[in-house]
Design a protein around this motif. Structure first.
Motif, PDB file in Angstrom:
ATOM      1  N   VAL A 194     -11.835  -0.083 -12.133  1.00  0.00           N
ATOM      2  CA  VAL A 194     -10.621  -0.299 -11.194  1.00  0.00           C
ATOM      3  C   VAL A 194      -9.697   0.748 -11.288  1.00  0.00           C
ATOM      4  O   VAL A 194      -9.602   1.607 -12.792  1.00  0.00           O
ATOM      5  N   ASP A 195      -8.794   1.105 -10.559  1.00  0.00           N
ATOM      6  CA  ASP A 195      -7.840   2.192 -10.678  1.00  0.00           C
ATOM      7  C   ASP A 195      -6.474   1.715 -11.322  1.00  0.00           C
ATOM      8  O   ASP A 195      -5.754   0.543 -10.785  1.00  0.00           O
ATOM      9  N   LEU A 196      -5.908   2.182 -12.469  1.00  0.00           N
ATOM     10  CA  LEU A 196      -4.838   1.751 -13.060  1.00  0.00           C
ATOM     11  C   LEU A 196      -3.912   2.819 -13.231  1.00  0.00           C
ATOM     12  O   LEU A 196      -2.783   2.887 -14.145  1.00  0.00           O
ATOM     13  N   THR A 197      -3.588   3.769 -12.090  1.00  0.00           N
ATOM     14  CA  THR A 197      -2.832   4.726 -12.288  1.00  0.00           C
ATOM     15  C   THR A 197      -1.777   4.788 -10.859  1.00  0.00           C
ATOM     16  O   THR A 197      -2.442   4.360  -9.681  1.00  0.00           O
ATOM     17  N   TYR A 198      -0.845   5.175 -10.682  1.00  0.00           N
ATOM     18  CA  TYR A 198      -0.163   5.424  -9.434  1.00  0.00           C
ATOM     19  C   TYR A 198      -0.625   6.400  -8.701  1.00  0.00           C
ATOM     20  O   TYR A 198      -0.408   6.362  -7.348  1.00  0.00           O
ATOM     21  N   THR A 199      -1.409   7.273  -9.019  1.00  0.00           N
ATOM     22  CA  THR A 199      -2.204   8.472  -8.444  1.00  0.00           C
ATOM     23  C   THR A 199      -3.188   7.773  -7.155  1.00  0.00           C
ATOM     24  O   THR A 199      -3.683   8.507  -6.340  1.00  0.00           O
ATOM     25  N   HIS A 200      -3.568   6.660  -7.537  1.00  0.00           N
ATOM     26  CA  HIS A 200      -4.627   6.056  -6.638  1.00  0.00           C
ATOM     27  C   HIS A 200      -3.783   5.683  -5.348  1.00  0.00           C
ATOM     28  O   HIS A 200      -4.487   5.863  -4.241  1.00  0.00           O
ATOM     29  N   TYR A 201      -2.510   5.566  -5.314  1.00  0.00           N
ATOM     30  CA  TYR A 201      -2.125   5.149  -3.843  1.00  0.00           C
ATOM     31  C   TYR A 201      -1.186   6.625  -3.531  1.00  0.00           C
ATOM     32  O   TYR A 201      -0.633   7.408  -4.062  1.00  0.00           O
ATOM     33  N   ALA A 202      -1.295   6.516  -2.318  1.00  0.00           N
ATOM     34  CA  ALA A 202      -0.493   7.708  -1.496  1.00  0.00           C
ATOM     35  C   ALA A 202       0.949   7.693  -1.342  1.00  0.00           C
ATOM     36  O   ALA A 202       1.664   8.701  -1.522  1.00  0.00           O
ATOM     37  N   GLU A 203       1.386   6.391  -1.643  1.00  0.00           N
ATOM     38  CA  GLU A 203       2.862   6.314  -1.708  1.00  0.00           C
ATOM     39  C   GLU A 203       3.466   6.671  -3.091  1.00  0.00           C
ATOM     40  O   GLU A 203       2.905   6.476  -3.985  1.00  0.00           O
ATOM     41  N   ARG A 226      -0.116  -6.343  -9.872  1.00  0.00           N
ATOM     42  CA  ARG A 226      -1.189  -5.126 -10.194  1.00  0.00           C
ATOM     43  C   ARG A 226      -0.359  -4.023  -9.954  1.00  0.00           C
ATOM     44  O   ARG A 226      -0.566  -2.839 -10.976  1.00  0.00           O
ATOM     45  N   LEU A 227       0.633  -3.798  -9.087  1.00  0.00           N
ATOM     46  CA  LEU A 227       1.258  -2.481  -8.741  1.00  0.00           C
ATOM     47  C   LEU A 227       2.396  -2.305  -9.829  1.00  0.00           C
ATOM     48  O   LEU A 227       2.822  -1.373 -10.224  1.00  0.00           O
ATOM     49  N   ALA A 228       2.944  -3.355 -10.370  1.00  0.00           N
ATOM     50  CA  ALA A 228       4.147  -3.312 -11.371  1.00  0.00           C
ATOM     51  C   ALA A 228       3.654  -3.080 -12.606  1.00  0.00           C
ATOM     52  O   ALA A 228       4.363  -2.450 -13.501  1.00  0.00           O
ATOM     53  N   GLU A 229       2.495  -3.550 -13.120  1.00  0.00           N
ATOM     54  CA  GLU A 229       2.032  -3.499 -14.503  1.00  0.00           C
ATOM     55  C   GLU A 229       1.008  -2.476 -14.723  1.00  0.00           C
ATOM     56  O   GLU A 229       0.827  -2.049 -15.925  1.00  0.00           O
ATOM     57  N   LEU A 230       0.065  -2.190 -13.711  1.00  0.00           N
ATOM     58  CA  LEU A 230      -0.978  -1.396 -13.726  1.00  0.00           C
ATOM     59  C   LEU A 230      -1.901  -1.625 -15.063  1.00  0.00           C
ATOM     60  O   LEU A 230      -2.311  -0.889 -15.773  1.00  0.00           O
ATOM     61  N   ARG A 231      -2.091  -2.961 -15.242  1.00  0.00           N
ATOM     62  CA  ARG A 231      -2.979  -3.330 -16.235  1.00  0.00           C
ATOM     63  C   ARG A 231      -4.167  -3.868 -15.692  1.00  0.00           C
ATOM     64  O   ARG A 231      -4.646  -4.093 -14.302  1.00  0.00           O
ATOM     65  N   ARG A 232      -5.517  -3.859 -16.490  1.00  0.00           N
ATOM     66  CA  ARG A 232      -6.839  -4.106 -15.798  1.00  0.00           C
ATOM     67  C   ARG A 232      -6.974  -5.542 -15.579  1.00  0.00           C
ATOM     68  O   ARG A 232      -7.441  -5.884 -14.342  1.00  0.00           O
ATOM     69  N   ALA A 233      -6.243  -6.529 -16.091  1.00  0.00           N
ATOM     70  CA  ALA A 233      -6.569  -8.069 -15.746  1.00  0.00           C
ATOM     71  C   ALA A 233      -5.936  -8.129 -14.191  1.00  0.00           C
ATOM     72  O   ALA A 233      -6.623  -8.778 -13.245  1.00  0.00           O
ATOM     73  N   PRO A 234      -4.836  -7.739 -13.793  1.00  0.00           N
ATOM     74  CA  PRO A 234      -4.285  -8.020 -12.454  1.00  0.00           C
ATOM     75  C   PRO A 234      -5.170  -7.086 -11.510  1.00  0.00           C
ATOM     76  O   PRO A 234      -5.429  -7.513 -10.553  1.00  0.00           O
TER      77      PRO A 234
END
Length: 257
Positions: free
Chosen positions: A29-38, A101-109
């Motif tokens: 799973v992706d856990l960084t903001y770089t995964h998103y273009a925004e 998921r977007l707010a915390e960037l944790r694995r579980a969400p």
């Protein structure tokens, strides 16, 4: 509604508990903001770090509440109302998972964001099973087995890096196949339009998400990115699936009475 709420909230809570164990520690799973273009807005709080991708989750809640409050008519059978309420509650429960998921960037969400997508798609063939059996009652065991198989299919993510994508692809294919089949046997011109819009929205949901970073080179997708528009398509596929399934339910029921 109590029964529908119970049947959604209990599996939801169980999945949340399991996702917070070490079971899915190796799932990709992706856990960084770089995964998103925004781009992240640094001065905003975490729950609005990417405003567009965060706030679009309110659309899931609004759409879910819209379908939860009715639109089935006074003559809506209890089993049809149950299918509609569960589907609406799934949308409402799914929104905070994506937002967290977007707010915390944790694995579980992140795991739950993927995991919950599968039983949501599986509810479409479950509802179609009811339509095909009307006016008889849908067997509880049929729905339970289908949803359990859907939940367990996320185990593919444990055995292969692309296991989730394979499971999701199978769910989408089954939902589309079942939709086309029931349209041929029970549908009309109006339901055909709803099905077409649902399938087009589903395609947009998949394609726009995959092309998120590539699309950002175009002005149209720099603030409202491909991922944002994919979520818009996701809300629309929910809505048009409701339109298709509720219309077909009432049409089929009237024909068989």
């Amino acid at each position: 509604m109590r029964r529908a709420l119970l049947h959604v909230s209990l599996p939801f809570a169980l999945c949340v508990a399991v996702a917070n164990t070490r079971l899915f520690e190796e799932v990709a799973v992706d856990l960084t903001y770089t995964h998103y273009a925004e781009r992240r807005v640094e001065y905003l709080p975490a729950f609005l770090a990417m405003p567009c991708n965060c706030l679009i989750n309110l659309a899931y809640v609004c759409m879910g509440l819209y379908w939860l409050r009715g639109h089935g008519g006074a003559r809506e059978p209890e089993q049809c109302r149950y299918m509609r309420e569960v589907f609406a509650l799934m949308a409402i429960f799914y929104a905070p998972v994506q937002w967290t998921r977007l707010a915390e960037l944790r694995r579980a969400p992140a795991v739950l964001d993927q995991w919950f997508t599968l039983p949501i798609f599986a509810w479409v063939p479950a509802w179609i099973g009811l339509i095909e059996r009307l006016p008889d009652k849908l067997g509880v065991s049929h729905v339970a087995v289908l949803e359990l198989a859907s939940v367990l299919s996320y185990g593919l993510a444990l055995v292969h890096e692309r296991g989730f994508e394979v499971a999701l692809g199978l769910h989408v294919a089954l939902a589309v196949y079942k939709g086309l089949r029931v349209q041929v046997t029970h549908g009309d011109r109006r339901t055909r339009g709803y099905l077409l819009l649902a399938v087009v929205s589903c395609a947009g949901f998949v394609v726009l998400k995959l092309l998120d970073h590539w699309l950002v080179r175009f002005q149209l997708f720099q603030r409202f990115t491909g991922h944002f528009w994919s979520k818009v398509c996701d809300v629309l596929q929910f809505h048009f699936s409701f339109c298709f399934l509720t219309s077909l339910t009432h049409k089929t029921r009237d024909q068989k009475l």
